[in-house]
Design a protein around this motif. Sequence first.
Motif, PDB file in Angstrom:
ATOM      1  N   PRO A 130       0.812  -1.208   0.000  1.00 21.51           N
ATOM      2  CA  PRO A 130       0.000   0.000   0.000  1.00 21.51           C
ATOM      3  C   PRO A 130       0.855   1.272   0.000  1.00 21.51           C
ATOM      4  CG  PRO A 130       0.142  -0.892   2.216  1.00 21.51           C
ATOM      5  CD  PRO A 130       0.806  -1.887   1.326  1.00 21.51           C
ATOM      6  N   PHE A 160       6.641  -5.021   5.518  1.00 20.10           N
ATOM      7  CA  PHE A 160       6.152  -3.821   4.836  1.00 20.10           C
ATOM      8  C   PHE A 160       7.295  -3.013   4.223  1.00 20.10           C
ATOM      9  CE2 PHE A 160       3.094  -4.884   8.175  1.00 20.10           C
ATOM     10  CZ  PHE A 160       2.001  -5.183   7.380  1.00 20.10           C
ATOM     11  N   THR A 181       1.663   2.279   6.653  1.00 22.85           N
ATOM     12  CA  THR A 181       1.886   1.150   7.576  1.00 22.85           C
ATOM     13  C   THR A 181       2.601   1.544   8.868  1.00 22.85           C
ATOM     14  OG1 THR A 181       4.003   0.557   6.562  1.00 22.85           O
ATOM     15  CG2 THR A 181       2.036  -0.460   5.617  1.00 22.85           C
ATOM     16  N   TRP A 341      -1.135   0.420  11.958  1.00 20.29           N
ATOM     17  CA  TRP A 341      -1.674  -0.398  10.854  1.00 20.29           C
ATOM     18  C   TRP A 341      -2.114  -1.719  11.451  1.00 20.29           C
ATOM     19  CZ3 TRP A 341      -3.006   0.546   6.039  1.00 20.29           C
ATOM     20  CH2 TRP A 341      -2.891  -0.395   5.023  1.00 20.29           C
ATOM     21  N   SER A 350     -11.240  -4.607   4.525  1.00 19.08           N
ATOM     22  CA  SER A 350     -11.006  -3.329   5.198  1.00 19.08           C
ATOM     23  C   SER A 350     -12.181  -2.356   5.116  1.00 19.08           C
ATOM     24  CB  SER A 350      -9.691  -2.669   4.782  1.00 19.08           C
ATOM     25  OG  SER A 350      -9.387  -2.869   3.468  1.00 19.08           O
ATOM     26  N   GLY A 368      -7.437  -0.098   4.727  1.00 18.46           N
ATOM     27  CA  GLY A 368      -6.168  -0.373   4.066  1.00 18.46           C
ATOM     28  C   GLY A 368      -6.285  -0.495   2.561  1.00 18.46           C
ATOM     29  N   GLY A 375      -3.128  -3.510   0.706  1.00 21.37           N
ATOM     30  CA  GLY A 375      -3.638  -3.007   1.993  1.00 21.37           C
ATOM     31  C   GLY A 375      -4.942  -3.682   2.392  1.00 21.37           C
ATOM     32  N   TYR A 378      -6.380  -4.787   6.021  1.00 21.21           N
ATOM     33  CA  TYR A 378      -5.729  -3.970   7.062  1.00 21.21           C
ATOM     34  C   TYR A 378      -6.485  -2.654   7.218  1.00 21.21           C
ATOM     35  CZ  TYR A 378      -1.902  -7.253   6.751  1.00 21.21           C
ATOM     36  OH  TYR A 378      -1.158  -8.388   6.777  1.00 21.21           O
ATOM     37  N   ARG A 380      -5.995   1.549   8.967  1.00 21.79           N
ATOM     38  CA  ARG A 380      -5.068   2.520   9.565  1.00 21.79           C
ATOM     39  C   ARG A 380      -5.776   3.421  10.577  1.00 21.79           C
ATOM     40  NH1 ARG A 380      -2.579   7.673   6.503  1.00 21.79           N
ATOM     41  NH2 ARG A 380      -4.459   8.526   7.452  1.00 21.79           N
TER      42      ARG A 380
END
Length: 404
Positions: A130, A160, A181, A341, A350, A368, A375, A378, A380
């Motif tokens: 991402p 990452f 991340t 993250w 997500s 994400g 992403g 995930y 954020r």
Amino acid sequence: MFQINENYLQLGESYLFSTIARKVEQFSASHPGVDIIRLGIGDVTLPISPVVISALHRSVDEMGVKEHFRGYGPEQGYAFLREAIAEIDFQKRGIGISPAEIFVSDGSKSDTGNIGDILGEGNVVAITDPVYPVYLDTTLMRIGKTDKIRLLCCSEENGFLPELPQERVDIVYLCYPNNPTGTVMTREQLTWWVDWALENESLILFDAAYEAFIRDESIPRSIYEIEGARGCAIEFRSFSKSAGFTGLRCSYTVVPHELRVATANGVEVSLHHLWNRRQSTKFNGTPYVIQRAAEAVYSPQGQQEMQAMIDSYMQNAALIRQGLSESGFTFFGGEHSPYIWLKCPDGLDSWQFFDRLLEVCHVVGTPGAGFGSSGEGYFRLTAFNNAERTAEAIGRIAQLSSTR
Ligand code: MLT
């Protein structure tokens, strides 16, 4: 009939943070009175520091006095700010960057997007996935969806951190501490990239917007800490997150004099010259009062106040990390970065987790998948809200996980 730039049609329907803002607005309108906590876009919440406010007042007053009237400023930024940046951000840290290599601007979003203006369309461009959406969106705007874009997967498996390209890449965007991340690159890892770029005559576009959040001196804050980087990298820095300038708008870009490239017919050209040419044609400079405000950040009081803000946000990051850990989440970042993250629980994707968090906890984060397909799965969270609201949000998320 006139034509449009059809590359725009290949972009997602709207910019990630605009999509989120619209969704939150719709939810808010249909749930009046609901107390929503925002840990989505990385926007600061602490008041602008006193020394910056004083500088703003002073410079506004100056502009009202005829002798001090400021019209067009230098497109590259006023010398008072470029000198302060070169001294405090670089020379004091043993990095040889001169004021002339610094271009003051109104935001890293603009500069990381505009830098493509001076780069050829035939370049193979590598972008991590991402990623902060601006690099990919603006590359797509310029060259369209072609096989010249390479996505470098950043996953849990590789920490990452993108692997060095195995095939030809001319330009690579790197952002460390990383958005989204929250991970960092060690000196050794960044050295591999610089060596790779020098060996391959490639260019690194290094976004260091979050360098001020690094808590460990061994982690490089600037790519120019790495030997040879002056010959292969442009660095972008921002006052937005470090000094609370998201609304004031000020940033800068470093283009070292050594950065040179040969054209197809063998003429050597300086990237500094090209960026200067671009900026002086398309940009009339950051407002005087904003540059005075940015200058104040470099005063001893400004440095202290800025550090206090960063410390406060990093305490929020620690709160989030602790809360997520107690609730059994898997997460990354938040140690040298304001971003955390996390892995979406219960097999949710997500956007599903975004909806659940908004509907059940009334907490906004960033899915994400909005940062790229790697992403997916995930999510954020930012540490930019205040301590009380952050703690409240984490409490709500903990309740969500205890009822799963
Ligand atoms: C983010 O949330 O990723 C940033 O605040 C967006 C930006 O800096 O433009």
